[in-house]
Enzyme design. Structure first.
Site, PDB file in Angstrom:
ATOM      1  N   HIS A 118      42.049  53.698  25.698  1.00 23.85           N
ATOM      2  CA  HIS A 118      42.346  54.339  24.991  1.00 23.85           C
ATOM      3  C   HIS A 118      43.343  55.176  26.247  1.00 23.85           C
ATOM      4  O   HIS A 118      44.357  55.394  25.452  1.00 23.85           O
ATOM      5  CB  HIS A 118      41.136  55.422  23.909  1.00 23.85           C
ATOM      6  CG  HIS A 118      41.699  56.424  23.563  1.00 23.85           C
ATOM      7  ND1 HIS A 118      41.940  56.947  22.449  1.00 23.85           N
ATOM      8  CD2 HIS A 118      42.194  57.396  24.570  1.00 23.85           C
ATOM      9  CE1 HIS A 118      41.869  58.221  21.692  1.00 23.85           C
ATOM     10  NE2 HIS A 118      42.572  58.818  23.594  1.00 23.85           N
ATOM     11  N   GLU A 119      42.687  55.268  26.866  1.00 22.97           N
ATOM     12  CA  GLU A 119      43.254  56.486  28.178  1.00 22.97           C
ATOM     13  C   GLU A 119      44.941  55.771  28.539  1.00 22.97           C
ATOM     14  O   GLU A 119      45.674  56.315  29.061  1.00 22.97           O
ATOM     15  CB  GLU A 119      41.877  56.156  29.424  1.00 22.97           C
ATOM     16  CG  GLU A 119      41.071  56.950  29.049  1.00 22.97           C
ATOM     17  CD  GLU A 119      41.631  58.699  28.481  1.00 22.97           C
ATOM     18  OE1 GLU A 119      42.675  58.984  28.890  1.00 22.97           O
ATOM     19  OE2 GLU A 119      40.962  59.134  27.430  1.00 22.97           O
TER      20      GLU A 119
ATOM     21  N   HIS B 212      47.475  56.150  26.266  1.00 24.98           N
ATOM     22  CA  HIS B 212      48.019  57.613  26.364  1.00 24.98           C
ATOM     23  C   HIS B 212      49.217  57.259  27.388  1.00 24.98           C
ATOM     24  O   HIS B 212      50.208  57.760  27.760  1.00 24.98           O
ATOM     25  CB  HIS B 212      47.420  58.328  27.208  1.00 24.98           C
ATOM     26  CG  HIS B 212      46.247  59.314  26.666  1.00 24.98           C
ATOM     27  ND1 HIS B 212      46.971  60.154  25.326  1.00 24.98           N
ATOM     28  CD2 HIS B 212      44.780  59.286  26.008  1.00 24.98           C
ATOM     29  CE1 HIS B 212      46.168  60.416  24.189  1.00 24.98           C
ATOM     30  NE2 HIS B 212      44.791  60.206  25.194  1.00 24.98           N
TER      31      HIS B 212
ATOM     32  N   GLU C  85      46.030  61.642  19.826  1.00 31.21           N
ATOM     33  CA  GLU C  85      45.332  60.739  19.804  1.00 31.21           C
ATOM     34  C   GLU C  85      44.707  59.608  19.249  1.00 31.21           C
ATOM     35  O   GLU C  85      44.390  58.192  18.626  1.00 31.21           O
ATOM     36  CB  GLU C  85      43.332  61.435  19.483  1.00 31.21           C
ATOM     37  CG  GLU C  85      43.020  62.648  21.039  1.00 31.21           C
ATOM     38  CD  GLU C  85      42.654  61.792  22.021  1.00 31.21           C
ATOM     39  OE1 GLU C  85      42.541  61.037  22.159  1.00 31.21           O
ATOM     40  OE2 GLU C  85      43.324  62.816  22.767  1.00 31.21           O
TER      41      GLU C  85
END
Ligand SMILES: [Zn+2]
Ligand SMILES: [Zn+2]
Length: 329
Positions: A178-179, A182, A235
């Site tokens: 997920h990071e 980004h 997100e």
């Protein structure tokens, strides 16, 4: 298609008498017992469950392949604010961007191929799957299950220690992915500005920081609230990126369940949690979420609404877009 390291000992071509399985995620060759079946042993390097199922690495993934429409829409609204980029760059140059990097370097554990090698291997898996250059990653002692990505020119990821204590191997990969999402989605500059604005607002130290005039301008121009509203929507894109790495929607679902249920997650029924997510999506529209977000922002929450996030990821899987991407060359 997944890359095969050699022709004899990889994936489903495993010879019957061989007692080795090559990790589908990191490529490590692992010795296994004769009675080995999928998911009964973990890779010695990345610690992910071993399986002969393939793992796709994307050759040329664009953020537009998976970005959530709410993210694109909110980002377009944000970019339409006159002077936003120069104001944010000024904010970051005069405030804590450098201080944060110094702080993480000085007070956190830097993850390398020798320090926490299994976590480092998971970062490598996320980066090679999405096609992102490896950022620095730190582990910081913190009881809240959370992770962040910061940076302007050079992004870096910070994982809270609680996350590693409470999540399973595949859930940890989901959070790291997920990071990395980004970074792949080019969120990092705006995300860092959002975190700094939050930090200054929550700590009530805005006036003490050099460049407080810039902060006043950002608040008066409505940049702060637009930025925070976008950050929540961003997100959703990165949950999709996490799914493209784990390639298991339930790894994302279980991670959200732990974010929602905390340490009691092992006692929570996962199917009922999914049902709760579907119910949430059915009952609440975007306007309600805006109000809900505003309340959460005021309460200092960083990653709200795990129930809604799991509902969003299920909807994306059911739309067929995820399956289409998995078929892409
Ligand atoms: Zn591995
Ligand atoms: Zn995030």
């Amino acid at each position: 298609m997944p890359k095969k390291k050699s022709d004899s000992d990889s994936g489903s071509n495993l010879p019957a008498k061989s007692h080795f399985v090559r990790c589908r995620y990191c490529g490590q060759k692992n010795a296994v017992k004769a009675d080995y079946v999928n998911n009964t042993a973990n890779c010695g390097r990345c610690k992910m469950p071993l399986s002969n199922e393939p793992h796709k690495k994307f050759a040329d993934l664009s953020k537009h392949d998976y970005i959530h429409p709410l993210d694109s829409k909110a980002l377009a609204a944000l970019r339409a604010i006159p002077g936003i980029d120069s104001a944010l760059k000024k904010l970051l140059s005069v405030t804590v961007e450098t201080a944060l990097r110094v702080m993480f370097n000085a007070s956190s554990v830097k993850v390398t191929s020798k320090q926490c090698p299994d976590i480092h291997a998971k970062l490598q898996i996320a980066c090679t799957t999405l096609g992102v250059e490896m950022p620095d990653m730190f582990i910081m002692q913190n009881p809240v299950v959370n992770a962040f990505t910061y940076g302007v020119d050079k992004p870096y990821i910070v994982l809270h220690s609680a996350l590693l204590e409470r999540l399973s191997e595949d859930e940890t990969l989901a959070v790291i992915a997920h990071e990395v999402g980004h970074i792949h989605s080019e969120h990092v500059l705006y995300l860092t500005a959002a975190r700094i604005i939050e930090l200054l607002a929550n700590a009530s130290v805005g006036a003490l920081v050099p460049g407080s005039e810039i902060i006043k301008f950002i608040v008066s121009a409505g940049i702060g609230s637009a930025l925070l509203a976008w950050a929540r929507r961003a997100e959703l894109s990165c949950d999709r990126a996490a799914l493209l790495v784990t390639q298991d929607p339930h790894a994302i679902g279980r991670t959200m369940m732990k974010l929602a249920g905390g340490t009691f997650a092992s006692k929570i029924d996962y199917d009922l949690f999914l049902e709760q997510g579907r119910e949430f999506q059915k009952n609440y529209d975007e306007k309600f979420l805006d109000k809900f977000w505003a309340n959460l922002i005021n309460a200092g929450q960083t990653h709200p609404l795990p129930v809604w996030r799991v509902a969003e990821i299920l909807t994306w899987v059911e739309s067929g877009q995820y399956a289409d991407l998995m078929k892409k060359d």
